[in-house]
Scaffold this active site. Structure first.
Site, PDB file in Angstrom:
ATOM      1  N   ASP A 145       0.783  -0.877  -0.083  1.00 13.19           N
ATOM      2  CA  ASP A 145      -0.579  -0.577   0.690  1.00 13.19           C
ATOM      3  C   ASP A 145       1.010   1.184  -0.371  1.00 13.19           C
ATOM      4  OD1 ASP A 145      -2.038   1.647   0.428  1.00 13.19           O
ATOM      5  OD2 ASP A 145      -1.472   2.092   2.386  1.00 13.19           O
TER       6      ASP A 145
ATOM      7  N   ASP B 165      -1.377  -0.351   6.199  1.00 16.22           N
ATOM      8  CA  ASP B 165      -1.632  -0.635   7.489  1.00 16.22           C
ATOM      9  C   ASP B 165      -2.978   0.375   7.685  1.00 16.22           C
ATOM     10  OD1 ASP B 165      -1.553   2.442   5.528  1.00 16.22           O
ATOM     11  OD2 ASP B 165      -1.094   3.315   7.772  1.00 16.22           O
TER      12      ASP B 165
ATOM     13  N   ASP C 182      -7.048  -1.174   4.551  1.00 18.00           N
ATOM     14  CA  ASP C 182      -6.516  -2.178   3.595  1.00 18.00           C
ATOM     15  C   ASP C 182      -6.817  -3.243   3.916  1.00 18.00           C
ATOM     16  OD1 ASP C 182      -5.114  -0.631   2.322  1.00 18.00           O
ATOM     17  OD2 ASP C 182      -3.700  -0.352   3.598  1.00 18.00           O
TER      18      ASP C 182
END
Lengths: 67, 805
Positions: B511, B704, B708
């Site tokens: 990410d 995080d 996600d």
């Protein structure tokens, strides 16, 4: 003859084993095995630094070094 | 620049070039990477705790997050209503509580906290457990408040959170104590019984008086009784519950061997003649208990650490009813209630703003790092943080109905789709056990027909020697050892099957916001227009922002150390625009272009291309524009290096982000990654992931935010940055507690090593069992030798696994 000696020794062993078992069960109950790393680390990190000459000059340092 | 990177003396992160934070530690000026680390190191030195640096064996978390707003919130913990759930009255003026210490990386950290807290006036007792990172504190309520204690811990760069022990935890501790008792009793008994067994074997060899033999046997029986009746209980229970639910587990032959050996021996003791196997029973039980203990030890440790992570957020809200304000548990909030959320606090429920003007950080839910403006009428989401000023919020959705809870449900669904490796292993074990039992029965039948006297002894040897202990330990022992190796490095494995999968990973998906980048804006460039130097301009800006809690302010404050700040008068804060104030008789404006910029002055060409998605902040005095600050979510220092190491291992890398194209492309280019996906919603992210998996790749996802979470649950292995929030940690397989990106590569390497050890172990266990079985069946191995052989094989497996630590 030997059998009675053996009986005596074995009963003595029994007494000690009982003491041992009671002792260790007490220690477990008391939480002495909860933290196995702590005491080993703590003894290393005790502040004996104030004993070193170069540290004695510093007055502002809080010392625990009376022992 | 950048040729010799100096690591921060406190946290080990690289010190940015031209930074000037330093602390004098034992006579040396040591470089620090940021203001936070400087403050923490200074606090450590000022309190006479510089020894910490000499004794530590791992780097602590960075001090960058030590900011005033986090400290203010602590006052809440002094409220009796909140304390009720975790504080115990320990005397007339004394209170006691358990705190979870967050950010502990090695024993020196524990020492630091303990030592520092003991120096405080009013602390009655401090005791930190080294393995669970929990501190028991007792304090005098007349002299010190809980918030002060928590504050002091934060000054050292750690976070402390109250911990309320719940049932599962207490139950686990009770079971742990019981296990220790079983181990102790079987250990003491085994030592004694084996001693007597030596006499009995010698007697059998050289001849022994029948009375003496009976005496020794009776005595052995007495010693073995507690082992069979108490220490071995878990094996019977597991075997019984397995049988009742209709499948054979590995405990069935174990229970069978222990009980039959014991009952056979008792029979021989009462009747005289025959053989006794008390030594085998005691030894067998002891070794099984010991190996099991080794295996569960590491598991429990990671459960404990995971629990510590999940309990980080307080569940209280300030409710307004009429003129009364009251702290209530979030569970008690109802739709239509009004709650007051102060600056810096987490919003407890979904709702609508009824009063106040502020901005909120919704990064946890949306991945968007820039603050979102809030005014009466705008919606807020539970779990986001209120940044600027108090907001009065009318609650619309609580508990299960919140957006946050919806995402959690999505996660649950994705998790259910995971392959259940554990079940497969269980089934295989069932067949193995069945084959073993049938084989033992056949051996017994053969010897009964061939030589009745030896039939029982040989069946016992077969049962004991082939005890699938080594086989059943081969994988869990390796997993536990690898897990504890990783946890020492700040990598927490919450699901042990993840380690198995790590070695097969050939594609890592990152990410962007908060994972590859830090997740908050940092000053990346300064362009000066007047005579003043860059550093002078930074100083002016930071001084203006001294009192502010906005993330933008933090970017400036991190650049300049507290002693360089100038006193500011006539400070004026215009929300959404900027800030102005007077320093040394001159007035300065800092803010966005219409507020502080001059339309005549243009930003340099190519700035937008070079720093896409950047926030521009202008500084001017009465005459002219002085400087332009470019703020951008900064790349993590070790990001590029991590990508290089992954490339070396020929592991594919992709970036998957909810951010816009330019910003994602820029980050991808900086770290040398070619595949990236942008503007992705959580559902899209999951779809992209599925597509990659369809191509046959085994994917590790690193993320995080809450947004996600579904992707994390969908990937074969998932990593969460420990600096994210509890929910993400909950859904991921592995949590990077230290927030270092390079830990991903370390974890992959450990996974590969663990797989190798597992293979060796499985081979060894298989070879041993296949070799020992025929000898036992032919009657060449006596039961005590069988017990020894099985113990040795298990021990070898465990020791081999311990190499991973």
């Amino acid at each position: 003859m030997t059998t009675s000696t053996l009986i005596y020794l074995l009963s003595m062993a029994m007494v000690f084993i009982t003491l041992l078992v009671v002792g260790i069960l007490w220690a477990i109950k008391n939480g002495q095995f909860e933290d196995l790393e702590g005491p080993a680390q703590r003894i290393l990190m005790d502040e004996d630094d104030p004993m070193l000459p170069e540290n004695q000059a510093k007055k502002d340092k809080p010392t625990q070094g009376k022992n | 620049m950048g040729e010799t990177v100096v690591p921060c003396y406190h946290c080990g992160l690289p010190v940015p070039p031209d930074s000037h934070f330093q602390v004098n530690i034992v006579g040396h000026d040591e470089a620090m990477c940021c203001k936070g680390c400087e403050a923490v190191a200074q606090a450590i030195v000022d309190n006479g705790l510089a020894d910490y640096y000499r004794n530590r064996t791992a780097m602590p978390a960075t001090g960058a997050n030590v900011v005033p707003e986090a400290l203010e919130k602590l006052v809440l913990y002094d409220h009796p209503e909140i304390q009720r759930s975790f504080v115990i009255q320990a005397g007339d003026n004394a209170k006691e509580a358990v705190l979870i210490l967050d950010g502990i990386t090695c024993a020196a950290c524990v020492w630091l906290n303990e030592r520092h807290l003991r120096q405080l006036d009013g602390m009655l007792a401090v005791n930190v457990n080294y393995s669970s990172h929990r501190a028991h504190v007792t304090w005098d309520t007349r002299k010190i408040q809980l918030s002060k204690i928590l504050h002091e811990i934060q000054l050292l760069g750690y976070n402390a959170h109250p911990y309320s022990a719940h049932n599962a935890d207490q139950l686990r501790q009770k079971r742990h104590k019981k296990d220790l008792q079983r181990l102790a009793i079987s250990g003491i008994a085994a030592a004694q019984v084996m001693m007597l067994a030596v006499a009995l074997y010698a007697g059998g060899f050289y001849g022994i008086d029948i009375n003496m033999q009976r005496l020794l046997r009776w005595f052995s029986l007495l010693l073995t009784l507690p082992v069979v009746a108490f220490a071995a209980l878990p094996f019977y229970r597991a075997a019984w519950s397995g049988l009742r639910s209709g499948h054979l587990n590995m405990d069935v032959p174990v229970a069978l061997a222990i009980l039959s050996a014991f009952l056979g021996s008792v029979w021989a003791t009462f009747m005289g003649g025959g053989q006794v196997y008390y030594d085998t029973v005691a030894m067998f039980t002891l070794f099984l208990l010991a190996t099991r203990m080794l295996e569960t030890g590491a598991q429990e440790k990671s459960i404990e650490a995971a629990e510590n992570l999940l309990k980080l957020q307080p569940a209280m809200a300030l409710r307004i009813r009429g003129n009364e304000q009251e702290f209530v548990p979030v569970m008690e909030l109802l739709t239509g209630d009004d709650i007051l959320v102060k600056a810096g606090e987490t919003i407890a429920a979904d709702g609508e703003v009824v009063e106040g003007q502020s901005s909120a950080n919704e990064a946890l839910l949306t991945g968007e790092s820039r603050p979102v403006e809030k005014e009466p009428g705008s919606k807020v989401i539970a779990g986001s943080t209120n940044l600027d000023s108090p907001l009065r919020i009318r609650v619309e959705q609580v508990g299960e109905q919140t957006v946050l809870a919806g995402i959690v449900r999505l996660v649950d669904k994705a998790q259910a789709e995971k392959p259940q490796l554990a079940q497969l292993a269980d089934r295989v074990a069932g067949w193995f056990t069945l084959a073993l039992l049938i084989f033992a029965a056949l051996v017994f039948a053969f010897w009964w027909w061939h030589d009745k006297n030896r039939a029982f002894e040989i069946m016992l040897s077969v049962l004991v020697v082939t005890c699938p202990c080594a086989l059943s330990l081969a994988v869990p022992a390796a997993l536990a050892a690898a897990g504890s190796h990783l946890i020492k490095r700040g990598i927490l494995v919450t699901r042990s099957h993840a380690l198995e999968t790590l070695s097969q990973v050939n594609h890592v998906v990152f990410d962007k916001t908060g994972t590859l980048t830090l997740g908050y804006p940092r000053l990346v460039a300064v362009i000066t227009y007047a005579a003043a130097s860059e550093h002078q301009c930074e100083r002016l800006a930071a001084s203006l922002e001294q009192q502010s809690e906005h993330p933008v302010a933090r970017a400036f404050l991190q650049q300049v150390s507290a002693k360089d700040m100038l006193p500011v008068s006539q400070l004026q804060n215009i929300p959404g625009k900027g800030i102005s104030g007077t320093m040394a008789g001159e007035t300065y404006w800092l803010g966005n272009r219409p507020f502080a910029g001059d339309e005549q002055v243009l930003p340099p060409d190519g700035l937008a291309e070079k720093h896409p998605g950047a926030t521009l902040i202008w500084l001017r005095n009465a005459e002219s524009v002085m400087a332009l600050f470019v703020l951008q979510d900064g790349l993590r220092a070790e990001a590029k290096q991590t990508m290089d190491r992954l490339a070396e291992k020929q592991i594919k890398v992709s970036v998957l982000s909810g951010d816009e194209e330019k910003a994602v492309a820029a980050v991808a280019a900086q770290i040398g990654v070619n595949t990236f996906y942008f503007s992705q919603t959580p559902a899209h992210k999951l779809a992209v992931l599925r597509e990659i998996q369809q191509q046959g790749d085994v994917v590790a996802m690193v993320g995080d935010g809450v947004n996600d979470a579904p992707v994390l649950a969908g990937a074969q292995v998932s990593f969460a940055m420990g600096t994210g929030i509890a929910l993400t940690s909950q859904t991921s397989d592995i949590v990077l507690l230290s927030g270092r990106l390079s830990d991903v590569v370390d974890a992959l390497e450990t996974g590969a090593a663990a797989r190798q050890v597992m293979r060796q172990n499985l081979w060894w266990a298989l070879v041993y069992n296949l070799l020992a079985l025929p000898f036992a069946a032919m009657g060449y191995i006596s039961p005590w030798l069988a017990a020894l052989g099985m113990s040795m094989s298990s021990l070898i497996v465990v020791l081999n696994a311990l190499r991973l630590r």
